[in-house]
Design an enzyme around this catalytic site. Sequence first.
Site, PDB file in Angstrom:
ATOM      1  N   TRP A  15      27.061 -20.893  -0.128  1.00  0.00           N
ATOM      2  CA  TRP A  15      28.352 -20.385  -0.595  1.00  0.00           C
ATOM      3  C   TRP A  15      29.428 -21.464  -0.447  1.00  0.00           C
ATOM      4  O   TRP A  15      30.177 -21.755  -1.383  1.00  0.00           O
ATOM      5  CB  TRP A  15      28.710 -19.149   0.220  1.00  0.00           C
ATOM      6  CG  TRP A  15      29.807 -18.295  -0.333  1.00  0.00           C
ATOM      7  CD1 TRP A  15      30.436 -18.422  -1.546  1.00  0.00           C
ATOM      8  CD2 TRP A  15      30.398 -17.150   0.302  1.00  0.00           C
ATOM      9  NE1 TRP A  15      31.385 -17.436  -1.699  1.00  0.00           N
ATOM     10  CE2 TRP A  15      31.373 -16.642  -0.577  1.00  0.00           C
ATOM     11  CE3 TRP A  15      30.189 -16.512   1.521  1.00  0.00           C
ATOM     12  CZ2 TRP A  15      32.154 -15.534  -0.262  1.00  0.00           C
ATOM     13  CZ3 TRP A  15      30.956 -15.404   1.830  1.00  0.00           C
ATOM     14  CH2 TRP A  15      31.927 -14.916   0.945  1.00  0.00           C
TER      15      TRP A  15
ATOM     16  N   HIS B 285      23.171 -29.166   9.550  1.00  0.00           N
ATOM     17  CA  HIS B 285      22.941 -28.095  10.520  1.00  0.00           C
ATOM     18  C   HIS B 285      22.881 -28.659  11.938  1.00  0.00           C
ATOM     19  O   HIS B 285      22.641 -27.900  12.891  1.00  0.00           O
ATOM     20  CB  HIS B 285      21.609 -27.384  10.252  1.00  0.00           C
ATOM     21  CG  HIS B 285      21.596 -26.503   9.034  1.00  0.00           C
ATOM     22  ND1 HIS B 285      22.676 -25.775   8.616  1.00  0.00           N
ATOM     23  CD2 HIS B 285      20.587 -26.217   8.158  1.00  0.00           C
ATOM     24  CE1 HIS B 285      22.348 -25.081   7.529  1.00  0.00           C
ATOM     25  NE2 HIS B 285      21.093 -25.336   7.241  1.00  0.00           N
TER      26      HIS B 285
ATOM     27  N   ARG C 144      29.619 -17.487  11.324  1.00  0.00           N
ATOM     28  CA  ARG C 144      29.330 -16.119  10.864  1.00  0.00           C
ATOM     29  C   ARG C 144      28.925 -15.273  12.066  1.00  0.00           C
ATOM     30  O   ARG C 144      28.335 -15.779  13.027  1.00  0.00           O
ATOM     31  CB  ARG C 144      28.197 -16.154   9.828  1.00  0.00           C
ATOM     32  CG  ARG C 144      27.902 -14.815   9.171  1.00  0.00           C
ATOM     33  CD  ARG C 144      26.708 -14.922   8.227  1.00  0.00           C
ATOM     34  NE  ARG C 144      26.513 -13.711   7.450  1.00  0.00           N
ATOM     35  CZ  ARG C 144      25.482 -13.501   6.628  1.00  0.00           C
ATOM     36  NH1 ARG C 144      24.547 -14.428   6.478  1.00  0.00           N
ATOM     37  NH2 ARG C 144      25.387 -12.356   5.956  1.00  0.00           N
TER      38      ARG C 144
ATOM     39  N   TYR D 213      32.585 -16.703   7.606  1.00  0.00           N
ATOM     40  CA  TYR D 213      31.980 -15.910   6.531  1.00  0.00           C
ATOM     41  C   TYR D 213      32.791 -14.640   6.314  1.00  0.00           C
ATOM     42  O   TYR D 213      32.988 -14.194   5.174  1.00  0.00           O
ATOM     43  CB  TYR D 213      30.544 -15.577   6.947  1.00  0.00           C
ATOM     44  CG  TYR D 213      29.668 -15.005   5.865  1.00  0.00           C
ATOM     45  CD1 TYR D 213      28.761 -15.814   5.184  1.00  0.00           C
ATOM     46  CD2 TYR D 213      29.691 -13.642   5.553  1.00  0.00           C
ATOM     47  CE1 TYR D 213      27.919 -15.292   4.213  1.00  0.00           C
ATOM     48  CE2 TYR D 213      28.861 -13.114   4.585  1.00  0.00           C
ATOM     49  CZ  TYR D 213      27.977 -13.936   3.918  1.00  0.00           C
ATOM     50  OH  TYR D 213      27.154 -13.413   2.954  1.00  0.00           O
TER      51      TYR D 213
END
Length: 290
Positions: A50, A102, A124, A187
């Site tokens: 996203w 990551h 998130r 998020y």
Amino acid sequence: MAKFKVTEVFEGISMPGYLHTQESLRAATNFQFQDTDVLLVTFPKSGTTWMQQILSLIFNKEDFQNIQSIPTWARVPWIEQIYLSNYLPQMEASKPRLFTTHLTANLLINNLKTSKTRVVYVARNPKDVLVSYYHFHKLAKFLPEIGSFDDFFDQFLEGKVNFGSWFNHIKDWLGVQQDLNFFLITYEDLSQDPRGAIQRLSNFLGQQLESKELENILHYCSFSFMSQNEQLNYSLVPPEAFDHSVEKFMRKGVTGNWKEHFSPEQNARFNNVYQAEMGDLAVKLPWSLD
């Protein structure tokens, strides 16, 4: 295919050997960032694709249509993956270069803090991360077998999943944010107020958006658009890597889905671990544990 089910362990953290080697991981820790670079940082299943799409749209607002022909993983590649060298040559001509990672902050901080690289960290609710990661394991054939949801729940809380502990990841990055050109976005922010969140992000990136440009970005980063676009929904990934028959890469794109998976006992246990790990965190995060 020899490395398809191999797990690489680097600095104590497990990662899929299908996408990483010791060489690619060492290269990431030595990566030479430029002042104009933008680095997207996420723990897996926290909204990475996203945000890759949003960043691409913000920096290519004059050419929305053309960038849709290039997969997100090529537009905003991972610095630690073996495929980075495929994309770097064409990226050198463009400014800024957009990258993803990551990795934890301790592996990258030395090179980052000597540059003006803009770091965008997407967080998130870890309960939703856990559920999304569980379903992703069923899709991605290059990840370890995880057993039942109950098994994966235990592994996640213990930090025994690929890329390690969610708790360590977020605390590591938030712990160095004062040393970096750093922007935290969640998020949940993007879900509840996408217009405001993208506007704040654009301001951080030094990009002014006209109202029409913002409307276009909102359209092209919507779940309905992205889930139907093969350059975004990972349907181009071959079946030997992703079993598209059992799961979709873009499954729901919602918040709070953990409530359909956690038992009351698991919820109480998760809350206890969360409070123990995150209780001293000064940053207020916009999700509820209820």
